[in-house]
Design an enzyme around this catalytic site. Structure first.
Site, PDB file in Angstrom:
ATOM      1  N   GLU A 147      -4.782   1.333   6.631  1.00  0.00           N
ATOM      2  CA  GLU A 147      -4.846   1.776   8.213  1.00  0.00           C
ATOM      3  C   GLU A 147      -5.779   1.184   9.065  1.00  0.00           C
ATOM      4  OE1 GLU A 147      -2.695   3.509   9.664  1.00  0.00           O
ATOM      5  OE2 GLU A 147      -1.323   4.074   8.047  1.00  0.00           O
TER       6      GLU A 147
ATOM      7  N   TYR B  68     -11.432  -8.383  14.942  1.00  0.00           N
ATOM      8  CA  TYR B  68     -12.018  -7.091  15.212  1.00  0.00           C
ATOM      9  C   TYR B  68     -13.110  -6.771  13.923  1.00  0.00           C
ATOM     10  CZ  TYR B  68      -8.094  -7.125  18.534  1.00  0.00           C
ATOM     11  OH  TYR B  68      -7.213  -7.405  19.457  1.00  0.00           O
TER      12      TYR B  68
ATOM     13  N   TYR C 155      -6.138   9.061  15.257  1.00  0.00           N
ATOM     14  CA  TYR C 155      -5.091   8.488  14.525  1.00  0.00           C
ATOM     15  C   TYR C 155      -5.215   7.951  13.196  1.00  0.00           C
ATOM     16  CZ  TYR C 155      -1.834   5.096  12.620  1.00  0.00           C
ATOM     17  OH  TYR C 155      -0.865   4.638  11.701  1.00  0.00           O
TER      18      TYR C 155
ATOM     19  N   CYS D 149      20.330  -0.462  18.513  1.00  0.00           N
ATOM     20  CA  CYS D 149      20.626   0.809  18.547  1.00  0.00           C
ATOM     21  C   CYS D 149      21.782   1.369  17.655  1.00  0.00           C
ATOM     22  CB  CYS D 149      20.930   1.318  19.881  1.00  0.00           C
ATOM     23  SG  CYS D 149      19.389   0.875  21.102  1.00  0.00           S
TER      24      CYS D 149
ATOM     25  N   CYS E 163      14.235   0.115  16.438  1.00  0.00           N
ATOM     26  CA  CYS E 163      13.798   0.440  17.890  1.00  0.00           C
ATOM     27  C   CYS E 163      12.738  -0.650  18.382  1.00  0.00           C
ATOM     28  CB  CYS E 163      13.314   2.010  17.891  1.00  0.00           C
ATOM     29  SG  CYS E 163      13.113   2.721  19.454  1.00  0.00           S
TER      30      CYS E 163
ATOM     31  N   ASP F 228       1.292   5.850  16.050  1.00  0.00           N
ATOM     32  CA  ASP F 228       1.094   4.529  16.469  1.00  0.00           C
ATOM     33  C   ASP F 228       1.799   3.906  17.725  1.00  0.00           C
ATOM     34  OD1 ASP F 228       3.163   4.147  15.266  1.00  0.00           O
ATOM     35  OD2 ASP F 228       2.191   2.459  13.507  1.00  0.00           O
TER      36      ASP F 228
ATOM     37  N   CYS G  77      20.827   2.890  14.541  1.00  0.00           N
ATOM     38  CA  CYS G  77      19.593   4.131  14.614  1.00  0.00           C
ATOM     39  C   CYS G  77      20.169   5.307  14.188  1.00  0.00           C
ATOM     40  CB  CYS G  77      19.112   4.185  15.873  1.00  0.00           C
ATOM     41  SG  CYS G  77      17.718   5.265  16.147  1.00  0.00           S
TER      42      CYS G  77
ATOM     43  N   TRP H  43       0.807  -1.367   0.026  1.00  0.00           N
ATOM     44  CA  TRP H  43      -0.007  -0.012  -0.007  1.00  0.00           C
ATOM     45  C   TRP H  43       0.935   1.249   0.036  1.00  0.00           C
ATOM     46  CZ3 TRP H  43      -0.317  -3.872   3.858  1.00  0.00           C
ATOM     47  CH2 TRP H  43       0.455  -3.605   4.853  1.00  0.00           C
TER      48      TRP H  43
END
Length: 354
Positions: free
Chosen positions: A45, A90, A128, A205, A198, A146, A208, A23
């Site tokens: 979403e 859901y 959101y 790390c 993360c 999110d 990052c 998407w």
């Protein structure tokens, strides 16, 4: 490093490491002028709410292939939409999906509005999702937050208040960091950083782009964040499910759940209501047909958002000539895969078969 430099560092990382998602318009294509399809952004979403990317990919492709535009989805039969959604969970999302598509087609001439305020007025779209669509699809400046973003920014700014109390502070931080240029790519960059670098446990790390700026890492608290308020213990409810098979071909007796409420509009095998004080001794009195019902050993277990469920399974073979209750139908084994059966009902059918 100032706000502008921080955002640029992350966008540079994203340009090299963006996830390839069905998407998503890649950062390279966006720079060439390719514009995201608001329908695809919205569809993804809604599907991604409380569901993993891995679980959503195939469903997204299936929906987009079957209903290429929001107008196509608006014109679809609701039962077909529910069937296509079966297994994703859901299920109120599927009903809202259909309602939203109809609203966009009828009121907005098949075009998604581009402001958070207008998007919030659509069925099934909360703060959101409205922010995500307006930012990713239309490059509006909005704070998209999110679960991945909550984790990244909790660590980046060492926000130690537990969720959900820290949501306001995290949202303010995201709003402040989001640049006016490429806000959609920036939102997806923070999400990707949380999904790939993360991570909740053992974050990488060293890879990052915000390594030197991460306050929680400097203090050694990064793996403890974000903190969450203790969850309330979920109650357990009990019930019975009756798996009736037709003698001639093994078809399973199904019915449709009421349109409102949990699993609304989905298909199910007949059963009792689900209660904490369920009376197993009288369960067979609720069977949909008079027959010699045999109880299977063990229970089907399933967990919903607010409670655990344990179902006792009864099975019976029914003559083809036996009348069935109003609202029920026989579904042949070859047809079951296409029925709008939620996961718990597929478990029940499989348990009876075992």
């Amino acid at each position: 490093m100032n706000k502008h430099s921080s955002s640029e560092a992350l966008l540079t990382w994203y340009d090299r490491n963006a996830r390839d998602l069905p998407w998503r318009v890649s950062p390279g294509d966006r720079k060439l002028g390719v514009v995201p399809d608001p329908y695809e952004v919205w569809l993804s979403e809604i599907m991604l709410q409380q569901t993993t990317v891995a679980a959503v990919k195939d469903y997204f492709v299936k929906f987009k292939t079957r209903w290429p535009t929001v107008a196509d989805l608006a014109a679809a039969d609701e039962a077909d939409v529910m069937k296509a959604w079966a297994g994703l969970g859901y299920y109120s999302r599927a009903r809202n999906l259909k309602n939203c598509a109809e609203t966009v087609a009828e009121i907005h001439d098949g075009r998604f509005p581009n402001t958070e305020k207008e998007l919030l007025a659509l069925p099934g779209i909360g703060p959101y999702t409205a922010a995500a669509i307006s930012t990713i699809a239309f490059d509006s400046h909005a704070a998209v937050v999110d679960g991945n973003v909550e984790r990244v920014l909790s660590r980046r700014f060492q926000i130690e208040d537990p969720l959900p109390d820290s949501k306001t502070e995290i949202r303010a931080a995201m709003h402040n960091l989001t640049p006016l240029d490429r806000p959609g790519d920036f939102a997806q960059a923070v999400m990707d950083l949380g999904a790939t670098i993360c991570t909740p446990k053992r974050p990488a790390c060293g890879l990052c782009p915000w390594l030197e700026e991460c306050t929680a890492r400097k203090s050694g608290l990064h793996e403890t964040l974000p903190r969450k308020a203790p969850k309330k213990q979920k109650p357990t409810r009990y019930g019975a499910a009756f798996v009736a098979r037709r003698e001639t071909d093994g078809a399973v007796l199904l019915r449709r759940r009421p349109p409102k409420g949990l699993l609304g509009g989905m298909s199910e095998v007949p059963g009792t209501e689900w209660h904490e004080d369920f009376d197993a001794a009288s369960a067979v009195q609720s069977a949909p047909l008079a027959s010699s019902w045999r109880q299977r050993s063990g229970e089907v277990k399933h967990t919903f958002t607010h409670f655990h469920l344990k179902l006792t399974i009864y099975q019976a073979l029914i003559p083809a000539s036996h009348p069935i209750p109003d609202g029920c139908w026989w579904s042949k084994p070859s047809e079951l895969e296409d029925e709008a059966l939620p996961t718990v009902m597929r478990k029940a059918v499989e348990w009876a078969r075992g």
